[in-house]
Design a protein around this motif. Structure first.
Motif, PDB file in Angstrom:
ATOM      1  N   ALA A 166      87.552  16.757   8.360  1.00  0.00           N
ATOM      2  CA  ALA A 166      87.964  15.805   8.923  1.00  0.00           C
ATOM      3  C   ALA A 166      86.933  14.824   9.146  1.00  0.00           C
ATOM      4  CB  ALA A 166      88.897  15.942  10.390  1.00  0.00           C
ATOM      5  N   GLU A 167      86.933  13.608   8.760  1.00  0.00           N
ATOM      6  CA  GLU A 167      85.954  12.522   8.762  1.00  0.00           C
ATOM      7  C   GLU A 167      85.702  12.179  10.244  1.00  0.00           C
ATOM      8  OE1 GLU A 167      84.907   8.300   6.633  1.00  0.00           O
ATOM      9  OE2 GLU A 167      86.874   8.844   7.041  1.00  0.00           O
ATOM     10  N   VAL A 168      84.445  11.934  10.519  1.00  0.00           N
ATOM     11  CA  VAL A 168      84.222  11.631  12.036  1.00  0.00           C
ATOM     12  C   VAL A 168      83.793  10.191  12.191  1.00  0.00           C
ATOM     13  CG1 VAL A 168      82.311  12.284  13.994  1.00  0.00           C
ATOM     14  CG2 VAL A 168      83.317  14.028  12.488  1.00  0.00           C
ATOM     15  N   GLU A 169      84.377   9.474  13.019  1.00  0.00           N
ATOM     16  CA  GLU A 169      83.982   8.169  13.170  1.00  0.00           C
ATOM     17  C   GLU A 169      82.761   7.861  13.937  1.00  0.00           C
ATOM     18  OE1 GLU A 169      86.344   3.849  14.476  1.00  0.00           O
ATOM     19  OE2 GLU A 169      87.250   6.044  15.209  1.00  0.00           O
ATOM     20  N   ALA A 170      81.868   6.716  13.191  1.00  0.00           N
ATOM     21  CA  ALA A 170      80.778   6.662  13.957  1.00  0.00           C
ATOM     22  C   ALA A 170      80.511   4.941  13.583  1.00  0.00           C
ATOM     23  CB  ALA A 170      79.737   7.366  13.446  1.00  0.00           C
ATOM     24  N   THR A 226      91.492  15.150   6.312  1.00  0.00           N
ATOM     25  CA  THR A 226      91.799  13.567   7.096  1.00  0.00           C
ATOM     26  C   THR A 226      90.684  12.795   7.112  1.00  0.00           C
ATOM     27  OG1 THR A 226      91.032  14.466   9.175  1.00  0.00           O
ATOM     28  CG2 THR A 226      93.239  14.748   8.660  1.00  0.00           C
ATOM     29  N   LEU A 227      91.071  11.418   6.848  1.00  0.00           N
ATOM     30  CA  LEU A 227      90.059  10.211   6.837  1.00  0.00           C
ATOM     31  C   LEU A 227      90.268   9.266   8.037  1.00  0.00           C
ATOM     32  CD1 LEU A 227      89.837   9.382   3.056  1.00  0.00           C
ATOM     33  CD2 LEU A 227      88.286  10.553   4.404  1.00  0.00           C
ATOM     34  N   VAL A 228      89.425   8.579   8.502  1.00  0.00           N
ATOM     35  CA  VAL A 228      89.317   7.727   9.445  1.00  0.00           C
ATOM     36  C   VAL A 228      90.012   6.539   8.959  1.00  0.00           C
ATOM     37  CG1 VAL A 228      88.173   6.325  11.067  1.00  0.00           C
ATOM     38  CG2 VAL A 228      87.672   8.715  10.785  1.00  0.00           C
ATOM     39  N   ASP A 229      91.092   5.971   9.385  1.00  0.00           N
ATOM     40  CA  ASP A 229      92.069   4.927   9.235  1.00  0.00           C
ATOM     41  C   ASP A 229      91.799   3.794  10.388  1.00  0.00           C
ATOM     42  OD1 ASP A 229      93.618   2.710   8.260  1.00  0.00           O
ATOM     43  OD2 ASP A 229      95.385   4.055   8.379  1.00  0.00           O
ATOM     44  N   PHE A 266      81.144   5.953   7.297  1.00  0.00           N
ATOM     45  CA  PHE A 266      80.822   6.236   8.339  1.00  0.00           C
ATOM     46  C   PHE A 266      79.677   7.293   8.589  1.00  0.00           C
ATOM     47  CE2 PHE A 266      85.398   5.219   8.984  1.00  0.00           C
ATOM     48  CZ  PHE A 266      85.161   4.121   9.300  1.00  0.00           C
ATOM     49  N   GLY A 267      78.818   7.132   7.770  1.00  0.00           N
ATOM     50  CA  GLY A 267      77.687   8.184   7.490  1.00  0.00           C
ATOM     51  C   GLY A 267      77.951   9.440   7.168  1.00  0.00           C
ATOM     52  N   ASN A 268      79.078   9.785   6.592  1.00  0.00           N
ATOM     53  CA  ASN A 268      79.601  10.998   5.677  1.00  0.00           C
ATOM     54  C   ASN A 268      79.594  12.132   6.731  1.00  0.00           C
ATOM     55  OD1 ASN A 268      79.739   9.493   3.346  1.00  0.00           O
ATOM     56  ND2 ASN A 268      77.626   9.514   3.076  1.00  0.00           N
ATOM     57  N   ALA A 269      79.736  11.984   7.869  1.00  0.00           N
ATOM     58  CA  ALA A 269      79.882  13.058   8.779  1.00  0.00           C
ATOM     59  C   ALA A 269      81.234  13.636   9.033  1.00  0.00           C
ATOM     60  CB  ALA A 269      79.337  12.649  10.183  1.00  0.00           C
ATOM     61  N   TYR A 270      81.352  14.827   8.874  1.00  0.00           N
ATOM     62  CA  TYR A 270      82.882  15.829   8.884  1.00  0.00           C
ATOM     63  C   TYR A 270      82.763  16.764   9.762  1.00  0.00           C
ATOM     64  CZ  TYR A 270      84.002  12.503   4.963  1.00  0.00           C
ATOM     65  OH  TYR A 270      84.463  11.545   4.235  1.00  0.00           O
ATOM     66  N   ASP A 271      83.796  16.894  10.450  1.00  0.00           N
ATOM     67  CA  ASP A 271      84.195  18.032  11.273  1.00  0.00           C
ATOM     68  C   ASP A 271      84.900  18.913  10.396  1.00  0.00           C
ATOM     69  OD1 ASP A 271      86.120  19.684  12.866  1.00  0.00           O
ATOM     70  OD2 ASP A 271      85.296  18.513  14.785  1.00  0.00           O
ATOM     71  N   VAL A 272      84.124  20.373  10.316  1.00  0.00           N
ATOM     72  CA  VAL A 272      84.638  21.329   9.450  1.00  0.00           C
ATOM     73  C   VAL A 272      84.909  22.527  10.194  1.00  0.00           C
ATOM     74  CG1 VAL A 272      83.821  22.538   7.398  1.00  0.00           C
ATOM     75  CG2 VAL A 272      83.207  20.213   7.534  1.00  0.00           C
ATOM     76  N   VAL A 273      85.859  23.031   9.625  1.00  0.00           N
ATOM     77  CA  VAL A 273      86.394  24.382  10.011  1.00  0.00           C
ATOM     78  C   VAL A 273      86.483  25.524   8.996  1.00  0.00           C
ATOM     79  CG1 VAL A 273      88.160  26.096  11.154  1.00  0.00           C
ATOM     80  CG2 VAL A 273      87.952  23.693  11.862  1.00  0.00           C
ATOM     81  N   LEU A 274      85.622  26.519   8.877  1.00  0.00           N
ATOM     82  CA  LEU A 274      85.642  27.423   7.841  1.00  0.00           C
ATOM     83  C   LEU A 274      86.258  28.938   8.063  1.00  0.00           C
ATOM     84  CD1 LEU A 274      81.541  27.419   7.713  1.00  0.00           C
ATOM     85  CD2 LEU A 274      83.253  26.067   6.348  1.00  0.00           C
ATOM     86  N   HIS A 323      94.160   0.480  10.673  1.00  0.00           N
ATOM     87  CA  HIS A 323      95.320   0.772  11.534  1.00  0.00           C
ATOM     88  C   HIS A 323      94.973   1.459  13.088  1.00  0.00           C
ATOM     89  CE1 HIS A 323      96.659   0.293   7.344  1.00  0.00           C
ATOM     90  NE2 HIS A 323      97.888  -0.512   7.882  1.00  0.00           N
ATOM     91  N   GLU A 324      93.803   1.662  13.273  1.00  0.00           N
ATOM     92  CA  GLU A 324      93.474   2.427  14.465  1.00  0.00           C
ATOM     93  C   GLU A 324      93.870   3.623  14.545  1.00  0.00           C
ATOM     94  OE1 GLU A 324      94.414  -0.169  17.902  1.00  0.00           O
ATOM     95  OE2 GLU A 324      93.386  -1.923  17.131  1.00  0.00           O
ATOM     96  N   GLU A 325      93.739   4.372  13.359  1.00  0.00           N
ATOM     97  CA  GLU A 325      94.210   5.747  13.366  1.00  0.00           C
ATOM     98  C   GLU A 325      92.983   6.584  13.267  1.00  0.00           C
ATOM     99  OE1 GLU A 325      97.256   6.884  10.789  1.00  0.00           O
ATOM    100  OE2 GLU A 325      98.594   4.953  11.406  1.00  0.00           O
ATOM    101  N   THR A 326      92.541   7.414  14.135  1.00  0.00           N
ATOM    102  CA  THR A 326      91.364   8.108  13.733  1.00  0.00           C
ATOM    103  C   THR A 326      91.316   9.291  12.952  1.00  0.00           C
ATOM    104  OG1 THR A 326      91.908   9.600  15.645  1.00  0.00           O
ATOM    105  CG2 THR A 326      90.704   7.693  16.410  1.00  0.00           C
ATOM    106  N   ALA A 327      92.641   9.605  12.433  1.00  0.00           N
ATOM    107  CA  ALA A 327      92.827  10.822  11.705  1.00  0.00           C
ATOM    108  C   ALA A 327      94.085  10.566  10.814  1.00  0.00           C
ATOM    109  CB  ALA A 327      92.774  12.099  12.430  1.00  0.00           C
ATOM    110  N   LYS A 328      94.071  10.482   9.574  1.00  0.00           N
ATOM    111  CA  LYS A 328      94.964  10.471   8.766  1.00  0.00           C
ATOM    112  C   LYS A 328      94.977  11.133   7.653  1.00  0.00           C
ATOM    113  CE  LYS A 328      97.431   6.624   6.008  1.00  0.00           C
ATOM    114  NZ  LYS A 328      97.515   5.355   5.332  1.00  0.00           N
ATOM    115  N   PRO A 329      96.229  12.090   7.438  1.00  0.00           N
ATOM    116  CA  PRO A 329      96.063  13.233   6.514  1.00  0.00           C
ATOM    117  C   PRO A 329      95.967  12.648   5.108  1.00  0.00           C
ATOM    118  CG  PRO A 329      97.901  13.446   8.353  1.00  0.00           C
ATOM    119  CD  PRO A 329      97.203  11.989   8.518  1.00  0.00           C
TER     120      PRO A 329
END
Length: 201
Positions: free
Chosen positions: A194-198, A138-141, A176-184, A144-150
Motif C-alpha cells: 500500500a502506498e504511504v501518503e507523504a 493500493t494507491l493514494v487517491d 509521494f517518495g515511493n514509500a510503501y507499507d508492505v506485508v510479507l 478524491h481524498e481517498e487514502t487507499a484505493k485498490p
C-alpha cells in the motif's frame, strides 16, 4: 611679696587655657566628622569602605542604573516541536521502493523524517518477490481524498516506474517518495503493498 602673687596669677591663667584646649566640644561628635575619620582610617590601612565605595551599580557614564537600563533576563528558548513517527501495524513494515518489475521489486528499509514529513531510505536494497496467491495493492487517491484505493498489481508497478523515472503518473495519483507499507508472507514474499501518503514530490 608681690612677685609670688604674679606667679600665682600666671599659673592660674595657664591652667585655665590648658583646660579650654583639651575640652570636648559638640562639633567633635558630629557624624560627618566620625565618618570622615573612619574613612581616613580605612584608607590608611588600604581597605575600602563598602558603604562609601560601591561601584558595582555605577553605569559607564558614572550614574546609577534606572528601571529602563537594567537588562531583563533572557526568555527561555521555545522547545522544538516534537515529531512522532507513525507506528506500522503488527506484521507491517514501511519500505522505500527503488526498482519495480512485474515479478519482483527492490526496496530499502525506511525511516520517518520530520522535515519534511516523509519516509527516507536507509540500509541496503533487498529484492522481494510477489506472493503466488495474488497481491493486494493500493494507491493514494489524493484527488478524491481517498487514502487507499485498490488497484491491480500491474497498475501499481506502472505507477512505481513512472515515479522512479520522475514522470507524472496517471490521474488521479501522485508521487509521494515511493514509500510503501508492505506485508510479507511466511516465505518473505509481498502479499500486500500500500502506498504511504507523504509530502507530494
Amino acid at each position: 611679696m608681690a612677685v609670688p602673687r604674679i606667679l600665682l596669677a600666671a599659673a592660674a591663667l595657664t591652667a585655665a587655657a590648658l583646660a579650654g584646649l583639651t575640652g570636648c566640644t559638640p562639633a567633635d561628635s558630629r557624624p560627618t566628622v566620625a565618618a570622615a575619620s573612619s574613612a581616613a582610617a580605612l584608607a590608611d590601612e588600604g581597605l575600602d569602605d563598602p558603604l562609601l565605595d560601591d561601584d558595582d551599580d555605577v553605569t559607564d557614564d558614572g550614574g546609577y542604573p534606572t528601571a529602563g537600563t537594567i537588562a531583563a533576563p533572557e526568555a527561555p528558548a521555545a522547545p522544538a516541536p516534537e515529531c512522532t513517527a507513525p507506528v506500522p501495524a503488527p506484521g507491517h513494515q514501511v519500505m522505500v521502493v527503488v526498482a519495480a518489475g512485474p515479478a519482483e521489486l527492490t526496496a530499502q528499509p525506511a525511516r520517518f523524517a520530520c522535515t519534511p514529513a516523509r519516509y527516507e531510505a536507509t540500509g541496503s536494497p533487498v529484492h522481494y518477490g510477489f506472493a503466488a496467491s495474488g497481491v493486494t495493492a493500493t494507491l493514494v487517491d489524493r484527488a478524491h481524498e481517498e487514502t487507499a484505493k485498490p488497484v491491480q498489481l500491474d497498475e501499481l508497478v506502472t505507477h512505481l516506474n513512472d515515479c522512479l523515472a520522475e514522470r507524472d503518473p496517471a490521474d488521479p495519483y501522485g508521487c509521494f517518495g515511493n514509500a510503501y507499507d508492505v506485508v510479507l508472507d511466511s516465505h518473505g514474499r509481498i502479499m500486500r503493498i500500500a502506498e504511504v501518503e507523504a509530502a507530494e514530490e
